[in-house]
Design a protein around this motif. Structure first.
Motif, PDB file in Angstrom:
ATOM      1  N   PHE A 171      -8.168  17.497  -4.506  1.00 11.05           N
ATOM      2  CA  PHE A 171      -8.627  17.278  -3.687  1.00 11.05           C
ATOM      3  C   PHE A 171     -10.367  16.578  -3.147  1.00 11.05           C
ATOM      4  O   PHE A 171     -10.685  16.299  -3.672  1.00 11.05           O
ATOM      5  N   LEU A 172     -10.403  18.482  -3.891  1.00  5.98           N
ATOM      6  CA  LEU A 172     -12.174  18.356  -3.177  1.00  5.98           C
ATOM      7  C   LEU A 172     -13.069  17.936  -3.829  1.00  5.98           C
ATOM      8  O   LEU A 172     -13.947  17.400  -4.183  1.00  5.98           O
TER       9      LEU A 172
ATOM     10  N   GLU B  63      -4.954   6.857  -9.067  1.00  8.60           N
ATOM     11  CA  GLU B  63      -4.950   6.570  -7.687  1.00  8.60           C
ATOM     12  C   GLU B  63      -3.694   6.365  -6.654  1.00  8.60           C
ATOM     13  O   GLU B  63      -3.085   7.271  -5.802  1.00  8.60           O
ATOM     14  N   GLN B  64      -2.475   6.075  -7.537  1.00  8.69           N
ATOM     15  CA  GLN B  64      -0.250   6.496  -7.396  1.00  8.69           C
ATOM     16  C   GLN B  64      -0.992   8.164  -7.339  1.00  8.69           C
ATOM     17  O   GLN B  64       0.036   8.438  -5.655  1.00  8.69           O
ATOM     18  N   VAL B  65      -1.089   8.939  -8.426  1.00 10.18           N
ATOM     19  CA  VAL B  65      -0.815  10.128  -7.973  1.00 10.18           C
ATOM     20  C   VAL B  65      -1.441  10.645  -6.722  1.00 10.18           C
ATOM     21  O   VAL B  65      -0.745  11.300  -6.547  1.00 10.18           O
ATOM     22  N   LEU B  66      -2.395  10.283  -6.600  1.00  8.07           N
ATOM     23  CA  LEU B  66      -3.631  10.733  -5.388  1.00  8.07           C
ATOM     24  C   LEU B  66      -2.712  10.326  -4.242  1.00  8.07           C
ATOM     25  O   LEU B  66      -3.000  11.019  -3.454  1.00  8.07           O
ATOM     26  N   ALA B  67      -2.681   9.523  -3.993  1.00  4.95           N
ATOM     27  CA  ALA B  67      -1.940   8.881  -3.189  1.00  4.95           C
ATOM     28  C   ALA B  67      -0.533   9.593  -2.032  1.00  4.95           C
ATOM     29  O   ALA B  67      -0.426   9.821  -1.013  1.00  4.95           O
ATOM     30  N   ASN B  68       0.403   9.605  -3.898  1.00  2.82           N
ATOM     31  CA  ASN B  68       1.394  10.385  -3.602  1.00  2.82           C
ATOM     32  C   ASN B  68       1.557  12.252  -2.442  1.00  2.82           C
ATOM     33  O   ASN B  68       1.623  12.507  -1.637  1.00  2.82           O
ATOM     34  N   LEU B  69       0.388  12.310  -3.398  1.00  2.56           N
ATOM     35  CA  LEU B  69      -0.001  14.156  -3.074  1.00  2.56           C
ATOM     36  C   LEU B  69      -0.769  13.888  -2.243  1.00  2.56           C
ATOM     37  O   LEU B  69      -0.582  14.916  -1.043  1.00  2.56           O
ATOM     38  N   ALA B  70      -1.528  13.090  -1.576  1.00  3.59           N
ATOM     39  CA  ALA B  70      -2.248  12.929  -0.011  1.00  3.59           C
ATOM     40  C   ALA B  70      -0.765  12.472   0.901  1.00  3.59           C
ATOM     41  O   ALA B  70      -1.156  13.823   2.189  1.00  3.59           O
ATOM     42  N   ASN B  71       0.308  11.733   0.388  1.00  3.08           N
ATOM     43  CA  ASN B  71       1.251  11.435   1.326  1.00  3.08           C
ATOM     44  C   ASN B  71       1.723  13.487   1.640  1.00  3.08           C
ATOM     45  O   ASN B  71       2.660  13.440   2.849  1.00  3.08           O
ATOM     46  N   PHE B  72       1.689  14.064   0.395  1.00  2.00           N
ATOM     47  CA  PHE B  72       3.035  14.957   0.190  1.00  2.00           C
ATOM     48  C   PHE B  72       1.839  16.291   1.047  1.00  2.00           C
ATOM     49  O   PHE B  72       3.017  16.950   1.902  1.00  2.00           O
TER      50      PHE B  72
ATOM     51  N   LEU C 211      -7.079  16.355   2.521  1.00  2.00           N
ATOM     52  CA  LEU C 211      -7.698  17.253   2.755  1.00  2.00           C
ATOM     53  C   LEU C 211      -7.548  16.861   4.391  1.00  2.00           C
ATOM     54  O   LEU C 211      -7.070  18.270   5.556  1.00  2.00           O
ATOM     55  N   CYS C 212      -7.019  16.128   5.415  1.00  2.00           N
ATOM     56  CA  CYS C 212      -7.169  15.541   7.197  1.00  2.00           C
ATOM     57  C   CYS C 212      -6.007  16.069   6.925  1.00  2.00           C
ATOM     58  O   CYS C 212      -5.503  16.279   7.480  1.00  2.00           O
ATOM     59  N   ASN C 213      -4.806  16.126   6.010  1.00  3.10           N
ATOM     60  CA  ASN C 213      -3.617  16.040   6.247  1.00  3.10           C
ATOM     61  C   ASN C 213      -3.610  17.574   6.461  1.00  3.10           C
ATOM     62  O   ASN C 213      -2.185  18.297   6.878  1.00  3.10           O
TER      63      ASN C 213
END
Length: 198
Positions: free
Chosen positions: A62-63, A34-43, A81-83
């Motif tokens: 992400f997909l 969760e933490q890693v995916l949150a970081n990637l979404a922020n990047f 994905l939205c970002n």
């Protein structure tokens, strides 16, 4: 003695993102994922990172994560994905990878943020204009947006109205409205976004 961080920020942007992807793939911990995916979404919010994220196949990560049972992973994946969606190359990749059905599935999530990100992503994907991607204006999806447009949640209601106005022709909206009056089929409303509509 303090633990050394797993990812050294001095290895450069690509190396840092690579380390995050590797950690996501190798860790058994849901919290770490969760933490890693949150970081990637922020990047993914920074256009300077788009090239690196494509190179590291983060769009596919992400997909793939949209099918997870863990609602938090789904929330961060659709947020990422939205970002990424404002970029034409990223948009084309998502469309070619069969992303629309995966994103559409997020509309029935109990998580409000997931639903809002999914609607926003679909709007970005359809920004080329009405008729470009027939999947985006399939009848059940238009009916879903009609229901969302009646939600008491202002953000969801406004996004649904943008979707209907920007992606759908008046005749598609009219047909969906007419069919909806005679059918209970379609995508259910998210419980948190509009509980009174369930």
């Amino acid at each position: 003695m303090a633990q050394k961080p797993k990812v050294d920020p001095h290895v450069g942007r690509l190396g840092y993102l690579q380390a995050l992807v590797t950690e996501f793939q190798e860790t058994e911990s849901q919290d770490a994922k969760e933490q890693v995916l949150a970081n990637l979404a922020n990047f993914a919010y920074d256009p300077n990172n788009y090239q690196y994220l494509r190179q590291l196949q983060v769009l596919d990560l992400f997909l793939d994560s949209l099918s997870e049972e863990n609602e938090t992973l789904v929330e961060f994946a659709i947020g990422g994905l939205c970002n990424l969606c404002p970029d034409r190359t990223n948009k084309e990749h998502i469309l070619q990878a069969g992303g629309i059905p995966l994103i559409t599935n997020c509309l029935s999530s109990p998580n409000e943020e997931t639903v809002l990100s999914a609607v926003t992503t679909l709007i970005y994907l359809g920004s080329a204009g009405p008729g470009c991607h027939p999947e985006l204006t399939a009848l059940p999806l238009v009916q879903c947006m009609l229901r969302f447009s009646l939600s008491t949640n202002t953000r969801l209601r406004n996004l649904a109205q943008i979707f209907l106005e920007d992606l759908c022709s008046p005749s598609q909206v009219a047909e969906a409205r007419s069919r909806q009056a005679h059918s209970a089929l379609g995508i259910p409303l998210p419980r948190t976004a509009a509980p009174e509509q369930c």
